[in-house]
Design a protein around this motif. Sequence first.
Motif, mmCIF file in Angstrom:
data_model
loop_
_atom_site.group_PDB
_atom_site.id
_atom_site.type_symbol
_atom_site.label_atom_id
_atom_site.label_comp_id
_atom_site.label_asym_id
_atom_site.label_seq_id
_atom_site.Cartn_x
_atom_site.Cartn_y
_atom_site.Cartn_z
ATOM 1 N N LEU A 103 0.647 -1.257 0.078
ATOM 2 C CA LEU A 103 0.141 -0.028 0.009
ATOM 3 C C LEU A 103 0.885 1.232 0.039
ATOM 4 O O LEU A 103 0.581 2.280 -0.588
ATOM 5 C CB LEU A 103 -1.220 0.169 1.251
ATOM 6 C CG LEU A 103 -2.047 1.089 1.280
ATOM 7 C CD1 LEU A 103 -3.028 0.704 0.121
ATOM 8 C CD2 LEU A 103 -2.982 0.899 2.577
ATOM 9 N N TRP A 104 1.939 1.290 0.764
ATOM 10 C CA TRP A 104 2.811 2.314 0.691
ATOM 11 C C TRP A 104 3.599 2.834 -0.597
ATOM 12 O O TRP A 104 3.564 3.839 -0.942
ATOM 13 C CB TRP A 104 3.924 2.370 1.738
ATOM 14 C CG TRP A 104 5.130 1.386 1.792
ATOM 15 C CD1 TRP A 104 5.064 0.000 1.783
ATOM 16 C CD2 TRP A 104 6.223 1.504 0.474
ATOM 17 N NE1 TRP A 104 6.126 -0.531 1.415
ATOM 18 C CE2 TRP A 104 6.859 0.353 0.997
ATOM 19 C CE3 TRP A 104 6.838 2.614 0.009
ATOM 20 C CZ2 TRP A 104 8.135 0.235 0.116
ATOM 21 C CZ3 TRP A 104 8.021 2.254 -0.647
ATOM 22 C CH2 TRP A 104 8.516 1.209 -0.641
ATOM 23 N N VAL A 105 3.669 1.661 -1.353
ATOM 24 C CA VAL A 105 4.189 1.821 -2.685
ATOM 25 C C VAL A 105 3.131 2.512 -3.674
ATOM 26 O O VAL A 105 3.428 3.499 -4.289
ATOM 27 C CB VAL A 105 4.653 0.423 -3.577
ATOM 28 C CG1 VAL A 105 5.304 0.851 -4.561
ATOM 29 C CG2 VAL A 105 5.640 -0.329 -2.675
ATOM 30 N N LEU A 106 1.856 2.068 -3.533
ATOM 31 C CA LEU A 106 1.124 2.570 -4.145
ATOM 32 C C LEU A 106 0.829 4.240 -3.863
ATOM 33 O O LEU A 106 0.594 4.973 -4.670
ATOM 34 C CB LEU A 106 -0.474 1.831 -3.923
ATOM 35 C CG LEU A 106 -1.611 2.254 -4.786
ATOM 36 C CD1 LEU A 106 -1.529 2.373 -6.097
ATOM 37 C CD2 LEU A 106 -2.924 1.620 -4.196
ATOM 38 N N PHE A 107 0.512 4.427 -2.675
ATOM 39 C CA PHE A 107 0.374 6.031 -2.230
ATOM 40 C C PHE A 107 1.597 6.826 -2.657
ATOM 41 O O PHE A 107 1.426 7.837 -2.919
ATOM 42 C CB PHE A 107 0.290 5.981 -0.715
ATOM 43 C CG PHE A 107 -1.298 5.474 -0.498
ATOM 44 C CD1 PHE A 107 -2.058 4.962 -1.252
ATOM 45 C CD2 PHE A 107 -1.684 5.917 1.013
ATOM 46 C CE1 PHE A 107 -3.382 4.801 -0.730
ATOM 47 C CE2 PHE A 107 -3.130 5.664 1.253
ATOM 48 C CZ PHE A 107 -3.801 5.127 0.387
ATOM 49 N N PHE A 138 0.709 -1.084 -12.582
ATOM 50 C CA PHE A 138 1.369 -2.514 -11.949
ATOM 51 C C PHE A 138 1.197 -2.576 -10.585
ATOM 52 O O PHE A 138 1.063 -3.924 -10.173
ATOM 53 C CB PHE A 138 2.789 -2.393 -12.369
ATOM 54 C CG PHE A 138 3.212 -2.719 -14.028
ATOM 55 C CD1 PHE A 138 2.819 -4.296 -14.439
ATOM 56 C CD2 PHE A 138 3.623 -2.095 -14.823
ATOM 57 C CE1 PHE A 138 2.912 -4.511 -15.770
ATOM 58 C CE2 PHE A 138 3.709 -2.147 -16.261
ATOM 59 C CZ PHE A 138 3.459 -3.398 -16.577
ATOM 60 N N VAL A 139 1.285 -1.472 -9.912
ATOM 61 C CA VAL A 139 1.286 -1.697 -8.458
ATOM 62 C C VAL A 139 -0.235 -2.123 -7.911
ATOM 63 O O VAL A 139 -0.540 -2.856 -7.073
ATOM 64 C CB VAL A 139 1.776 -0.349 -7.524
ATOM 65 C CG1 VAL A 139 1.263 -0.470 -6.336
ATOM 66 C CG2 VAL A 139 3.109 -0.081 -7.957
ATOM 67 N N ILE A 140 -1.055 -1.519 -8.580
ATOM 68 C CA ILE A 140 -2.610 -1.878 -8.273
ATOM 69 C C ILE A 140 -2.677 -3.367 -8.736
ATOM 70 O O ILE A 140 -3.221 -4.157 -7.613
ATOM 71 C CB ILE A 140 -3.395 -1.018 -9.032
ATOM 72 C CG1 ILE A 140 -3.587 0.579 -8.614
ATOM 73 C CG2 ILE A 140 -4.939 -1.775 -9.107
ATOM 74 C CD1 ILE A 140 -4.324 1.404 -9.409
ATOM 75 N N ILE A 146 -3.908 -6.261 -5.713
ATOM 76 C CA ILE A 146 -5.131 -6.984 -6.121
ATOM 77 C C ILE A 146 -4.552 -8.383 -5.894
ATOM 78 O O ILE A 146 -5.288 -9.264 -5.300
ATOM 79 C CB ILE A 146 -5.903 -6.607 -7.053
ATOM 80 C CG1 ILE A 146 -6.388 -5.263 -6.643
ATOM 81 C CG2 ILE A 146 -6.937 -7.665 -7.465
ATOM 82 C CD1 ILE A 146 -7.183 -4.652 -8.006
ATOM 83 N N THR A 147 -3.409 -8.646 -6.582
ATOM 84 C CA THR A 147 -2.738 -10.235 -6.713
ATOM 85 C C THR A 147 -2.438 -10.750 -5.432
ATOM 86 O O THR A 147 -2.860 -11.838 -5.004
ATOM 87 C CB THR A 147 -1.844 -10.379 -7.811
ATOM 88 O OG1 THR A 147 -2.147 -9.866 -8.957
ATOM 89 C CG2 THR A 147 -1.343 -11.769 -7.974
ATOM 90 N N GLY A 148 -1.939 -9.841 -4.600
ATOM 91 C CA GLY A 148 -1.504 -10.118 -3.449
ATOM 92 C C GLY A 148 -2.644 -10.471 -2.435
ATOM 93 O O GLY A 148 -2.690 -11.457 -1.720
ATOM 94 N N LEU A 149 -3.818 -9.843 -2.520
ATOM 95 C CA LEU A 149 -4.906 -9.840 -1.591
ATOM 96 C C LEU A 149 -5.792 -10.995 -2.136
ATOM 97 O O LEU A 149 -6.069 -12.069 -1.116
ATOM 98 C CB LEU A 149 -5.880 -8.815 -1.717
ATOM 99 C CG LEU A 149 -5.497 -7.332 -0.830
ATOM 100 C CD1 LEU A 149 -6.563 -6.256 -1.477
ATOM 101 C CD2 LEU A 149 -5.523 -7.515 0.399
#
Lengths: 179, 315
Positions: free
Chosen positions: B181-185, B223-225, B229-232
């Motif tokens: 999440l920190w990467v996304l933000f 890519f981060v999104i 989602i893949t991780g979740l």
Amino acid sequence: MARFGMVIDTKKCVGCMDCVVACKTENNVPEGFNRDWIVQEVIGKYPDLHMEIRSERCNHCDNPPCVSCCPTGASHVHDLGGVVLVNHKECISCKACLASCPYDARFIHPDGYADKCTLCIHRVEKGMNPACVDVCPTHCMYFGDLDDPNSEVSKLLKSRKHHTNIPAAGTKPQIFYLM
Amino acid sequence: MNELTNTRNNLMIDPSMNVWGWEIPVYLFLGGFVAGMMIISGYFLFKGRNKETNCSCFYLPLISFVLLSAGMFTLFLDLEHKLYFWRLYTTFKIASPMSWGAWILILIYPILFVNILLRPPGFLLKKIQRLNSISEKMNAHPYLVKNIGVISMLAGAVLGIYTGVLLSSLGARPLWNTSILWVLFLVSGLSSAAAFVHMIAKDVYERELLAKADNGFLTLEIFVIILMITGLLTSSEAHIQAAELILSGPFAASFWVFVVTVGIIIPLFIQLLAVNHKIKHTPIAPIMVIAGGLILRFVIVSAGQYSHWSHEFFK
């Protein structure tokens, strides 16, 4: 050192909500809020249904995320029995503890601080039980020292099958439900 | 069948948690936005662009100062015990990301102030004329300017990372409880800041550079999104249910329409055409990116509060 916890016998609980009323009266819980509540869970497929009635509250976790996330130290573990408490005068009401609790056990008191079950620490300090335990008409709730092998709660946990709420959250709840 | 009936009806908690309203998403967005501007401004200082008259590194710190203060004000508005806010600064709790954040915000201000000193705005110079000589002395030392740039970039990165860690450390909310999440933000903050500088830059080189950089950030954000989602979806039942909130649940429409399509894909397409000189640079794309960044925080904060370990809550 004592480690206080509760054991609730779901085979005896009838969901009468006396514990809820006793808590509100004892702790002056404001209208529209609850420190404890009743959950009725029905599992299975008709006609093989299983129903469990639970009196729920703050789980006074052994690994409390509400304490570790608190930026001011208002949420803390009390020296007496590891009870999780909130110091109202230190709480800025950032609501991080509300978001960190997997049991949604906390709420914001109308006076502006995070509030929740205290296990009636003011009674426990005098050697009494929490109000909900004393008032239960079916005697389904037990309070005591989980670290004392001779306490009633420890004996019940040794002799009966039990579970905690959402163990996968990793908070190590100290409220146990007998099955 | 697994049916739960609950007698609890606490305000902001039931039927689903809603403890953080508009204030926190706006604060997280402004924090990320300022972080991005500090990184961009720091990069220009590091590259020695302070010799250029129109370098954005001269006005970005002042804008950052104003926006960060606005963000802190929204944070203040969110507190229910407002007059007790000072208690944040009477202690430091190492395990609390919010405590870290409070102190990081305080450390950001002097860094921004040093940046402002490199070319103080006119209204400050009129009041404090000594600032001019301080500014001249600072600009006469290129290594000092470079070091200020590096510190700004590092401080910006810490600020951007913190806005994500604040949520991801709350394990009770499965949607937030992802270490990416920190990467996304951070990437979203960088793309919003790059879009903003692209829109307002007076220097043509900077405008072109930041349009290209923004395209990179937007591509990275996609890519981060996907990774988040893949991780979740490959985690526990609670995390899968949380991912479904933005994949097909109540937050899916706002996420895919406003965050992904309007906030990332369409502006990326427009800016790709602009950097390849097929169309002129337009402020429409940067505005869409900035709006997308803001809506991303709203969706993540709202959907995260809705997500729960006990998946009966989703029914």
